[in-house]
Scaffold this active site. Structure first.
Site, PDB file in Angstrom:
ATOM      1  N   CYS A 130      38.183  33.789  33.869  1.00 19.13           N
ATOM      2  CA  CYS A 130      37.952  35.102  34.730  1.00 19.13           C
ATOM      3  C   CYS A 130      36.642  35.752  34.264  1.00 19.13           C
ATOM      4  O   CYS A 130      36.035  35.393  33.404  1.00 19.13           O
ATOM      5  CB  CYS A 130      39.173  36.051  34.502  1.00 19.13           C
ATOM      6  SG  CYS A 130      39.522  36.381  33.054  1.00 19.13           S
ATOM      7  N   CYS A 131      36.292  36.621  35.194  1.00 18.99           N
ATOM      8  CA  CYS A 131      35.346  37.570  35.137  1.00 18.99           C
ATOM      9  C   CYS A 131      35.020  38.118  33.652  1.00 18.99           C
ATOM     10  O   CYS A 131      35.931  38.491  33.139  1.00 18.99           O
ATOM     11  CB  CYS A 131      35.153  38.519  36.202  1.00 18.99           C
ATOM     12  SG  CYS A 131      33.734  39.555  36.088  1.00 18.99           S
ATOM     13  N   PRO A 132      33.910  38.162  32.909  1.00 19.01           N
ATOM     14  CA  PRO A 132      32.650  37.615  33.475  1.00 19.01           C
ATOM     15  C   PRO A 132      32.261  36.020  33.240  1.00 19.01           C
ATOM     16  O   PRO A 132      31.224  35.779  33.320  1.00 19.01           O
ATOM     17  CB  PRO A 132      31.627  38.584  32.868  1.00 19.01           C
ATOM     18  CG  PRO A 132      32.418  38.635  31.336  1.00 19.01           C
ATOM     19  CD  PRO A 132      33.862  38.687  31.909  1.00 19.01           C
TER      20      PRO A 132
END
Length: 79
Positions: free
Chosen positions: A16-18
């Site tokens: 998931c982000c980042p």
């Protein structure tokens, strides 16, 4: 070079982000201008992050594919 044959593929599925953005940045730094990066992601946030990153950095988003679960981005490194 055909868009169907990227010069490099980075699969960030499950991150998931980042994560996807960081991996795209890391990969494209090692590539030659004009080469194409295929980035694979399952992070829905990447739908906004990757196009914004391309706009900010000058790389060209050639296309994005979305099958509902997986997103594929084809990015040409800026000259």
């Amino acid at each position: 070079m055909s868009q169907d044959k990227p010069d490099r593929t980075v699969d960030t599925s499950g991150e998931c982000c980042p994560g996807p953005l960081r991996e795209a940045h890391r990969a494209i730094k090692t590539m030659q201008p004009g080469e194409v990066l295929e980035l694979i992601s399952t992070d829905t946030g990447s739908r906004m992050d990757i196009p914004a990153w391309c706009k900010r950095t000058g790389h060209k988003l050639l296309r994005m594919e979305d099958d509902g679960k997986t997103f594929r981005y084809y990015v040409r490194k800026r000259p």
